[in-house]
Write an enzyme that holds these catalytic residues in place. Structure first.
Site, PDB file in Angstrom:
ATOM      1  N   ASP A  22       0.849  -1.191   0.000  1.00  0.00           N
ATOM      2  CA  ASP A  22       0.000   0.000   0.000  1.00  0.00           C
ATOM      3  C   ASP A  22       0.887   1.245   0.000  1.00  0.00           C
ATOM      4  O   ASP A  22       1.459   1.599   1.019  1.00  0.00           O
ATOM      5  CB  ASP A  22      -0.901  -0.064   1.246  1.00  0.00           C
ATOM      6  CG  ASP A  22      -1.775   1.159   1.398  1.00  0.00           C
ATOM      7  OD1 ASP A  22      -1.795   1.989   0.467  1.00  0.00           O
ATOM      8  OD2 ASP A  22      -2.448   1.270   2.442  1.00  0.00           O
ATOM      9  N   ASN A  24      -0.080   4.421  -0.659  1.00  0.00           N
ATOM     10  CA  ASN A  24      -0.687   5.715  -0.300  1.00  0.00           C
ATOM     11  C   ASN A  24      -1.537   5.624   0.962  1.00  0.00           C
ATOM     12  O   ASN A  24      -2.375   6.480   1.220  1.00  0.00           O
ATOM     13  CB  ASN A  24      -1.526   6.263  -1.457  1.00  0.00           C
ATOM     14  CG  ASN A  24      -2.729   5.380  -1.743  1.00  0.00           C
ATOM     15  OD1 ASN A  24      -2.852   4.279  -1.182  1.00  0.00           O
ATOM     16  ND2 ASN A  24      -3.619   5.829  -2.591  1.00  0.00           N
ATOM     17  N   ASP A  26      -4.127   3.848   2.026  1.00  0.00           N
ATOM     18  CA  ASP A  26      -5.594   3.784   2.079  1.00  0.00           C
ATOM     19  C   ASP A  26      -6.059   2.365   2.415  1.00  0.00           C
ATOM     20  O   ASP A  26      -7.231   2.029   2.295  1.00  0.00           O
ATOM     21  CB  ASP A  26      -6.220   4.269   0.757  1.00  0.00           C
ATOM     22  CG  ASP A  26      -5.823   3.386  -0.412  1.00  0.00           C
ATOM     23  OD1 ASP A  26      -4.982   2.465  -0.226  1.00  0.00           O
ATOM     24  OD2 ASP A  26      -6.337   3.581  -1.526  1.00  0.00           O
ATOM     25  N   ASP A  30      -1.330  -0.903  -4.223  1.00  0.00           N
ATOM     26  CA  ASP A  30      -1.377  -0.034  -5.410  1.00  0.00           C
ATOM     27  C   ASP A  30      -0.028  -0.091  -6.149  1.00  0.00           C
ATOM     28  O   ASP A  30       0.926  -0.710  -5.678  1.00  0.00           O
ATOM     29  CB  ASP A  30      -1.719   1.406  -5.014  1.00  0.00           C
ATOM     30  CG  ASP A  30      -0.873   1.876  -3.830  1.00  0.00           C
ATOM     31  OD1 ASP A  30       0.350   1.648  -3.866  1.00  0.00           O
ATOM     32  OD2 ASP A  30      -1.436   2.435  -2.867  1.00  0.00           O
ATOM     33  N   ASP A  99      -3.432  -9.987 -16.435  1.00  0.00           N
ATOM     34  CA  ASP A  99      -4.527 -10.943 -16.415  1.00  0.00           C
ATOM     35  C   ASP A  99      -5.512 -10.559 -17.514  1.00  0.00           C
ATOM     36  O   ASP A  99      -5.885  -9.387 -17.624  1.00  0.00           O
ATOM     37  CB  ASP A  99      -5.223 -10.880 -15.049  1.00  0.00           C
ATOM     38  CG  ASP A  99      -5.595 -12.252 -14.544  1.00  0.00           C
ATOM     39  OD1 ASP A  99      -6.212 -12.997 -15.324  1.00  0.00           O
ATOM     40  OD2 ASP A  99      -5.264 -12.576 -13.399  1.00  0.00           O
ATOM     41  N   ASP A 196      -7.658 -15.815 -18.110  1.00  0.00           N
ATOM     42  CA  ASP A 196      -8.616 -16.214 -17.091  1.00  0.00           C
ATOM     43  C   ASP A 196      -9.680 -17.132 -17.693  1.00  0.00           C
ATOM     44  O   ASP A 196     -10.206 -16.866 -18.778  1.00  0.00           O
ATOM     45  CB  ASP A 196      -9.293 -14.945 -16.565  1.00  0.00           C
ATOM     46  CG  ASP A 196     -10.217 -15.209 -15.410  1.00  0.00           C
ATOM     47  OD1 ASP A 196      -9.707 -15.522 -14.323  1.00  0.00           O
ATOM     48  OD2 ASP A 196     -11.449 -15.107 -15.581  1.00  0.00           O
ATOM     49  N   GLU A 275      -5.268 -20.298 -17.731  1.00  0.00           N
ATOM     50  CA  GLU A 275      -5.769 -20.811 -16.461  1.00  0.00           C
ATOM     51  C   GLU A 275      -6.577 -22.070 -16.760  1.00  0.00           C
ATOM     52  O   GLU A 275      -7.819 -22.078 -16.709  1.00  0.00           O
ATOM     53  CB  GLU A 275      -6.657 -19.774 -15.758  1.00  0.00           C
ATOM     54  CG  GLU A 275      -6.995 -20.173 -14.333  1.00  0.00           C
ATOM     55  CD  GLU A 275      -8.363 -19.712 -13.860  1.00  0.00           C
ATOM     56  OE1 GLU A 275      -9.146 -19.157 -14.649  1.00  0.00           O
ATOM     57  OE2 GLU A 275      -8.654 -19.938 -12.678  1.00  0.00           O
ATOM     58  N   HIS A 336      -4.291 -17.029  -6.046  1.00  0.00           N
ATOM     59  CA  HIS A 336      -5.273 -16.252  -5.282  1.00  0.00           C
ATOM     60  C   HIS A 336      -6.616 -16.955  -5.125  1.00  0.00           C
ATOM     61  O   HIS A 336      -7.505 -16.432  -4.462  1.00  0.00           O
ATOM     62  CB  HIS A 336      -5.463 -14.904  -5.981  1.00  0.00           C
ATOM     63  CG  HIS A 336      -6.089 -15.086  -7.340  1.00  0.00           C
ATOM     64  ND1 HIS A 336      -5.452 -15.737  -8.374  1.00  0.00           N
ATOM     65  CD2 HIS A 336      -7.304 -14.752  -7.811  1.00  0.00           C
ATOM     66  CE1 HIS A 336      -6.246 -15.774  -9.421  1.00  0.00           C
ATOM     67  NE2 HIS A 336      -7.372 -15.183  -9.114  1.00  0.00           N
ATOM     68  N   ASP A 337      -6.784 -18.095  -5.773  1.00  0.00           N
ATOM     69  CA  ASP A 337      -8.061 -18.820  -5.667  1.00  0.00           C
ATOM     70  C   ASP A 337      -7.977 -20.016  -4.731  1.00  0.00           C
ATOM     71  O   ASP A 337      -9.002 -20.664  -4.480  1.00  0.00           O
ATOM     72  CB  ASP A 337      -8.481 -19.352  -7.050  1.00  0.00           C
ATOM     73  CG  ASP A 337      -8.939 -18.250  -7.976  1.00  0.00           C
ATOM     74  OD1 ASP A 337      -9.449 -17.230  -7.481  1.00  0.00           O
ATOM     75  OD2 ASP A 337      -8.774 -18.415  -9.199  1.00  0.00           O
TER      76      ASP A 337
HETATM   77  C1  NOJ Z   1     -10.628 -17.301 -12.308  1.00  0.00           C
HETATM   78  C2  NOJ Z   1      -9.985 -16.292 -11.407  1.00  0.00           C
HETATM   79  O1  NOJ Z   1      -8.735 -16.790 -11.013  1.00  0.00           O
HETATM   80  C3  NOJ Z   1     -10.920 -16.088 -10.256  1.00  0.00           C
HETATM   81  O2  NOJ Z   1     -10.340 -15.344  -9.217  1.00  0.00           O
HETATM   82  C4  NOJ Z   1     -12.161 -15.422 -10.783  1.00  0.00           C
HETATM   83  O3  NOJ Z   1     -13.104 -15.325  -9.748  1.00  0.00           O
HETATM   84  C5  NOJ Z   1     -12.777 -16.214 -11.945  1.00  0.00           C
HETATM   85  N1  NOJ Z   1     -11.812 -16.720 -12.870  1.00  0.00           N
HETATM   86  C6  NOJ Z   1     -13.730 -15.355 -12.723  1.00  0.00           C
HETATM   87  O4  NOJ Z   1     -13.033 -14.406 -13.464  1.00  0.00           O
END
Ligand code: NOJ
Length: 573
Positions: A22, A24, A26, A30, A99, A196, A275, A336-337
């Site tokens: 971060d 700035n 908030d 960023d 992405d 994605d 992906e 991140h998923d």
């Molecule tokens: C895959 C992404 O990695 C995920 O985070 C997202 O929710 C879905 N695709 C929809 O874009």
């Protein structure tokens, strides 16, 4: 051997912009923050960065619902900030991929706003519209896949949340608009894209209904409660059957070919990573994606030598069969998923040792490794305890649906939600033991809570100073990989293929043979290499030893300690 491309030898590092740094104050990451951390990334030794979406978005799906493909989300900065970040990255020899969300936009994207405004506007056909829901398809995030729009008195289709309408890729104007957006960033100098959800771009044209006797919420609940092997098998079957008509349909290959042709117009070997684990999306090896992820490696409860060997044989064999050029592997253990590597593949007893083994695995297997930010300091999943903290809206949807629709007690619903939402693995990066982990200043409320374990050494600064830390371990291993032609480009040759305790293999290039042993057990394992031809009249030069072994003679029979990582060059005498 032909020279490898940069994306074959690179170690990739995924940055989740909202949670990285971060700049700035908030409470949200960023570009200013990311740019300040580029020296850290360069010193870690990674070569390329994958940025999760940084575009303007109402954030129903944390940036994966894009409302402008050619700009920067105001909370992350300006286009100028992005350009500075890109230039500063390139200065440090760090490539940058973005992405690319093709399947859907945000419902606030001007394309959709126009499309939904009437049945006969110029973009009326840019999304998937029907007079009535033609089937029982579900959205994989929030219930029905068809949502009513009063303006048109019609329904639109969305594979993900209702705020993420699917584009109609049969319409050539959609393609043109998206290709223009792609060129916008390629012209600016980005090095490629992570694609994605490419499997969801097309749907079954016959609109065949699914046959599962429940809806999404019921299936999630059924999955939560499944315990017996039969129930677990059944829920897996149901997940597959519920969505099988909504992904993996014809049309994606042609689209990927078009996209690849655009990338190939540019200099600098721009690249695409999908992906998806389907190797078929690499086409003939030259005309579709450069890489797809080896997700099957991480789709397991436990990483065991047997699982890895089986996975490697399957993937590498298939990659060899591409018709024009062999495919290149791409390995990862988290993003991140998914649950964080440290949590997902720990056993609650030896989590730290296992995390080190997994790091060594991903950095020694054949193929391009992708690391997820925070993995290198051992960040763990953080379970939220109150629904008001939940930012992952699919989680909030599930909570409210089971509490109000199914009468599940809020406490139980919260436990389930904390586990299933992806907030747990998206908490801010832990930079130091300062308040807010050095992510934001002291009094700032960060967008997701910080995992309190930053005070216990799970932070960059403490680990920088500790020679035995995980961070230093990653850095060391990445360096070993970089200095070794075998680890970067060599063939994979499994050894001792029936042992359950350890995973041993060779990586062999023209210049070098490297032995890797990962002892996945808490016991001492005795290794006998007498019968392996590579070890006839050979000695081992240690490249990396978690047990701090020093150079010396290694008889073909030797012992590896509990969870030991041993990497050595095989030197023929
Ligand atoms: C895959 C992404 O990695 C995920 O985070 C997202 O929710 C879905 N695709 C929809 O874009």
């Amino acid at each position: 051997m032909t020279e490898l491309k940069w994306w074959q030898t690179a170690v990739f590092y995924q940055i989740y912009p909202r949670s990285f740094a971060d700049g700035n104050d908030d409470g949200i990451g960023d570009f200013k923050g990311i740019t300040q951390k580029l020296d850290y990334l360069a010193s870690l030794g990674v070569d390329a960065l994958w940025l999760s979406p940084h575009f303007p978005s109402p954030n129903w799906d944390c940036g994966y619902d894009i409302s402008d493909y050619c700009n920067v989300a105001p909370e992350y900065g300006t286009l100028e900030d992005f350009k500075t970040f890109l230039a500063e990255s390139h200065k440090r020899n760090l490539r940058v991929i973005l992405d690319l969300v093709l399947n859907h936009t945000s419902d606030e994207h001007p394309w959709f706003v126009e499309s939904r405004s009437s049945r006969d506007n110029p973009k009326a056909d840019w999304y998937v519209w029907m007079d009535t829901p033609p089937n029982n398809w579900q959205s994989c995030f929030d219930g029905e896949a068809w949502t009513y729009s009063p303006e048109r008195d019609q329904y639109y289709y969305h594979y993900f949340m209702k705020q993420q309408p699917d584009l109609n890729w049969h319409n050539p104007e959609v393609k043109k608009a998206m290709w223009d957006a792609i060129r916008f960033w390629l012209d600016m100098g980005v090095d490629g894209y992570r694609l994605d959800a490419l499997g969801t771009i097309f749907e079954d044209p016959a609109l065949t209904p699914h046959t599962v006797p429940m809806n999404l919420a019921e299936l999630r609940r059924f999955s939560d409660l499944a315990k017996t092997p039969e129930e677990i098998k059944l829920k897996d079957q149901y997940w597959h059957d519920m969505f099988k008509n909504q992904w993996g349909q014809a049309g994606v290959h042609e689209l990927m070919k078009e996209l690849r042709a655009i990338l190939d117009e540019y200099d600098g070997d721009r690249m695409l990573v999908g992906e998806d684990d389907n190797i078929d999306y690499m086409g003939n090896g030259r005309d579709e994606l450069h890489l797809v992820f080896n997700f099957p490696l991480m789709r397991t409860e436990l990483i065991t030598p047997e699982h890895i060997r089986k996975n490697q044989v399957e993937r590498l064999t298939k990659l060899e069969t591409l018709s024009a050029e062999k495919g290149w592997p791409c390995n990862t253990l988290g993003n991140h998923d998914t649950s964080r590597l440290h949590t997902a593949f720990g056993d609650k007893l030896y989590d730290s040792q296992l995390a080190r083994l997994h790091a060594a695995l991903i950095l020694t297997l054949k193929g391009t490794p992708f690391l997820y930010n925070g993995e290198e300091i051992g960040m763990t999943d953080y379970m939220l305890t109150d629904i008001s903290q939940v930012k992952d809206t699919m989680g909030a949807w599930y909570y409210h649906t089971i509490v109000t629709g199914m009468g599940v007690h809020p406490e139980e619903a919260m436990l389930r939600t904390a586990k299933m939402t992806r907030d747990k693995n998206r908490t801010p990066m832990q930079w130091s033991r300062q308040p807010n982990a050095g992510f934001s200043s002291m009094d700032v409320k960060t967008w997701l809570p910080i995992n309190p374990n930053y005070k216990e050494g799970v932070n960059v600064k403490d680990q920088e100073h500790n020679p035995g830390s995980l961070l230093r371990y990653y850095r060391h291993l990445i360096r070993v990989r970089k200095d070794s032609s075998a680890l970067q480009k060599g063939a994979y040759i499994p050894l001792k293929t029936t042992t359950e305790d350890y995973f041993a293999f060779l990586r062999q290039s023209q210049e070098q043979t490297v032995l890797v042993i990962l002892n996945y057990s808490g016991k001492i394992s005795e290794l006998d290499l007498t019968s392996e031809k590579e070890f006839k009249n050979a000695n081992l030069k240690i490249l990396f030893s978690s047990a701090e072994r020093r150079a010396g003679k290694f008889p073909p029979k030797f012992k590896v300690g509990p969870f030991e990582v041993f990497i050595a060059e095989v030197i023929r005498e």
